[in-house]
Write an enzyme that holds these catalytic residues in place. Structure first.
Site, PDB file in Angstrom:
ATOM      1  N   HIS A  82      89.677  53.553  13.712  1.00  0.00           N
ATOM      2  CA  HIS A  82      89.554  54.104  12.562  1.00  0.00           C
ATOM      3  C   HIS A  82      88.965  52.635  12.107  1.00  0.00           C
ATOM      4  O   HIS A  82      89.070  52.345  11.908  1.00  0.00           O
ATOM      5  CB  HIS A  82      90.148  54.502  11.586  1.00  0.00           C
ATOM      6  CG  HIS A  82      89.522  55.358  10.245  1.00  0.00           C
ATOM      7  ND1 HIS A  82      88.696  56.422  10.348  1.00  0.00           N
ATOM      8  CD2 HIS A  82      89.506  54.451   9.614  1.00  0.00           C
ATOM      9  CE1 HIS A  82      88.327  56.397   8.626  1.00  0.00           C
ATOM     10  NE2 HIS A  82      88.563  55.454   8.235  1.00  0.00           N
ATOM     11  N   ASP A 161      91.977  66.789   0.953  1.00  0.00           N
ATOM     12  CA  ASP A 161      90.701  65.735   0.824  1.00  0.00           C
ATOM     13  C   ASP A 161      90.035  65.795   0.645  1.00  0.00           C
ATOM     14  O   ASP A 161      89.514  65.108   0.243  1.00  0.00           O
ATOM     15  CB  ASP A 161      91.288  64.507   1.932  1.00  0.00           C
ATOM     16  CG  ASP A 161      90.071  63.419   1.729  1.00  0.00           C
ATOM     17  OD1 ASP A 161      90.243  62.691   1.199  1.00  0.00           O
ATOM     18  OD2 ASP A 161      89.591  63.499   3.029  1.00  0.00           O
ATOM     19  N   ARG A 168      85.534  62.776  -5.665  1.00  0.00           N
ATOM     20  CA  ARG A 168      84.843  61.943  -6.314  1.00  0.00           C
ATOM     21  C   ARG A 168      84.522  61.083  -5.787  1.00  0.00           C
ATOM     22  O   ARG A 168      83.773  60.185  -7.211  1.00  0.00           O
ATOM     23  CB  ARG A 168      85.972  60.849  -5.014  1.00  0.00           C
ATOM     24  CG  ARG A 168      87.936  61.420  -5.299  1.00  0.00           C
ATOM     25  CD  ARG A 168      88.266  60.659  -4.616  1.00  0.00           C
ATOM     26  NE  ARG A 168      88.592  59.393  -3.901  1.00  0.00           N
ATOM     27  CZ  ARG A 168      88.717  59.099  -2.992  1.00  0.00           C
ATOM     28  NH1 ARG A 168      88.781  59.660  -1.757  1.00  0.00           N
ATOM     29  NH2 ARG A 168      88.143  57.072  -2.249  1.00  0.00           N
ATOM     30  N   SER A 183      93.444  59.467   1.309  1.00  0.00           N
ATOM     31  CA  SER A 183      92.503  59.955   2.377  1.00  0.00           C
ATOM     32  C   SER A 183      91.837  59.698   3.738  1.00  0.00           C
ATOM     33  O   SER A 183      92.021  60.841   4.052  1.00  0.00           O
ATOM     34  CB  SER A 183      90.700  59.450   1.294  1.00  0.00           C
ATOM     35  OG  SER A 183      89.422  60.314   1.552  1.00  0.00           O
ATOM     36  N   LYS A 187      94.846  62.127   7.203  1.00  0.00           N
ATOM     37  CA  LYS A 187      93.519  62.968   8.065  1.00  0.00           C
ATOM     38  C   LYS A 187      94.240  62.289   9.167  1.00  0.00           C
ATOM     39  O   LYS A 187      94.644  62.738  10.261  1.00  0.00           O
ATOM     40  CB  LYS A 187      92.642  62.331   7.456  1.00  0.00           C
ATOM     41  CG  LYS A 187      92.142  63.135   6.460  1.00  0.00           C
ATOM     42  CD  LYS A 187      89.803  63.044   6.322  1.00  0.00           C
ATOM     43  CE  LYS A 187      89.835  62.023   5.677  1.00  0.00           C
ATOM     44  NZ  LYS A 187      88.619  61.555   4.372  1.00  0.00           N
TER      45      LYS A 187
HETATM   46  N1  URA Z   1      86.626  57.048   3.737  1.00  0.00           N
HETATM   47  C1  URA Z   1      87.781  59.121   3.642  1.00  0.00           C
HETATM   48  O1  URA Z   1      87.592  59.485   4.862  1.00  0.00           O
HETATM   49  N2  URA Z   1      87.961  58.203   2.489  1.00  0.00           N
HETATM   50  C2  URA Z   1      87.498  57.403   1.632  1.00  0.00           C
HETATM   51  O2  URA Z   1      88.052  57.591   0.090  1.00  0.00           O
HETATM   52  C3  URA Z   1      87.347  56.747   2.062  1.00  0.00           C
HETATM   53  C4  URA Z   1      86.538  56.482   3.312  1.00  0.00           C
END
Ligand code: URA
Length: 433
Positions: A82, A161, A168, A183, A187
């Site tokens: 990621h 999220d 946000r 967040s 995931k």
């Molecule tokens: N990427 C995400 O998925 N969430 C965040 O809060 C910041 C970057």
């Protein structure tokens, strides 16, 4: 339990219990709590923060707000990667075939680009026919068949999220460590891999501005690993200048293929080798992981795997041998600077924004993309240039601003120095569990 008292508790700086967090996030995920209470909770959390227990419970609750993918049907070590997002960041398309050619299984749920950073799905979509949405069965099948599965993140993964992230964005609560941690990791953990390599970027083109902040975020992200008992490492790297030379969907895919064919684009190769080495290490490999990663790129096995990945997903594999089969912009404009000097920086965010205006990214979620649009850089930090030399080429068809405005943005991204400058050092550290 009632939402107002939970918001009030957080507002007053008191730590929340696991039950309270589960109740609140559950209500966000299933839609029973309204946006105004979610927004108040976000602001209270932003200002008061969360301790490590609360952050873990938040991450867990967000993960369980949706589907928790079971990859136990995959034969082999599954390792995800990621990136926290950058400009010209096409690393996923290089490392996935490298790692799969070395026997790892690479499951990735990716997103579309928004803002100045690009998205993996948009890049893959620039290959005609490439299937970028897989259901869970097809995802597992793909991992077992070719060692790679990449799909657009579905609505069922961490729906809490999805709601919180959208709020946000419009409540000035994005850059909060517990909220970012919840967040990203909700995931990633929901996706069920055995291992995860995080590429945490800092600099003007990244989410975190300083190396210190990136390291702090990385430590928080890693500390969530026990929730699903996975192995996690993080690379900390600099995103002050764009990665590689090309920014824009089809242009970036061409650069991916060039690297897989052996082109030495230093920063892309350095980061790709570091990530694949770390993936191997997490899998328990005890040999010379760096040498293995270098070799799989050099001897062409990664390119063979990339071709397999494209054709398995119904994509037009002829693009690999004939770049003219990628979507092409109708116009090109070469860009020069009127000064001589050594490049001391190419402002990544400015280049990312210019690429969006050229049509390569979205200003709003519903915007359509021009896959052929983007920016090709011809120089890097440390290169000496003379006035009038072409430093970049703008590719566009139906830009969102006039080409002259975009050219000015690109010219403004270049910083020059009178004295010699070293190439940008990308990887500054690796943080392990
Ligand atoms: N990427 C995400 O998925 N969430 C965040 O809060 C910041 C970057």
């Amino acid at each position: 339990m009632d939402p107002v008292s939970i918001i009030q508790k957080k507002r007053d700086g008191e730590p929340l219990t696991r039950k309270e967090i589960n109740f609140f996030i559950g209500g966000i995920g299933d839609g029973t709590l309204p946006d105004y209470q979610a927004a108040a909770f976000l602001m209270a959390t932003y200002i008061r923060g969360m301790n490590s227990d609360e952050t873990r419970w938040l991450t867990e609750a967000m993960m369980y707000s949706g589907e928790v993918v079971d990859l136990s049907g995959v034969n082999g070590f599954t390792c995800d990667k990621h990136s926290t997002g950058g400009v010209g960041d096409k690393i996923t398309m290089i490392i996935a075939p490298m790692a799969a050619a070395l026997g790892l299984k690479v499951p990735m749920y990716s997103g579309k680009g928004l803002g100045h950073t690009g998205g993996t799905i948009d890049k893959l979509d620039s290959i005609k026919g490439f299937r970028t949405t897989l259901n869970t069965d097809a995802f597992v099948q793909s991992l077992n068949d070719i060692g790679i599965a990449n799909s657009m993140q579905t609505e069922t993964i961490a729906p809490a999220d999805k709601r919180l992230y959208a709020l946000r964005d419009v409540t000035a609560t994005v850059d909060s460590i517990p909220l970012i941690t919840g967040s990203i990791m909700s995931k990633k953990l929901a996706c069920g891999a055995d291992g995860l390599v995080l590429d945490v970027k800092f600099g003007n083109g990244a989410f975190m501005q300083t190396e210190k902040d990136a390291k702090e975020l990385a430590s928080w992200l890693i500390s969530m690993a026990p929730i699903r008992n996975i192995r996690v490492s993080a690379l900390i790297d600099n995103m002050d200048d764009p990665l590689g030379y090309k920014v824009g969907n089809a242009l970036e895919m061409i650069e991916v293929i060039e690297v897989l064919k052996g082109k030495q684009v230093d920063d892309l190769v350095e980061i790709s080798i570091a990530i694949v080495s770390e993936m191997l290490r997490l899998s328990g490999e005890t040999g010379n992981v760096k040498a293995m990663a270098k070799e799989v790129l050099k001897d062409g096995r990664a390119l063979v795997k990339f071709r397999e990945w494209v054709t398995y997903n119904g994509g037009d594999g002829t693009v690999i041998d004939d770049y003219s089969r990628f979507p092409q912009a109708t116009s090109r404009m070469d860009i020069q600077l009127d000064q001589s000097g050594t490049i001391s920086g190419i402002h990544a965010r400015a280049i990312g924004e210019a690429a969006v205006y050229a049509g390569a990214g979205r200003l709003a979620k519903e915007d359509t993309l021009d896959y052929g649009a983007g920016i090709e850089l011809h120089v890097k930090r440390g290169d000496r240039i003379v006035a009038g030399e072409t430093v970049a080429t703008l590719h566009f068809s139906t830009p969102r601003r006039t080409p002259d405005e975009i050219v000015k943005m690109i010219q403004g991204a270049f910083q020059l120095s009178e004295t010699p400058v070293s190439p940008l050092k990308r990887i500054v550290s690796t943080i392990r569990q």
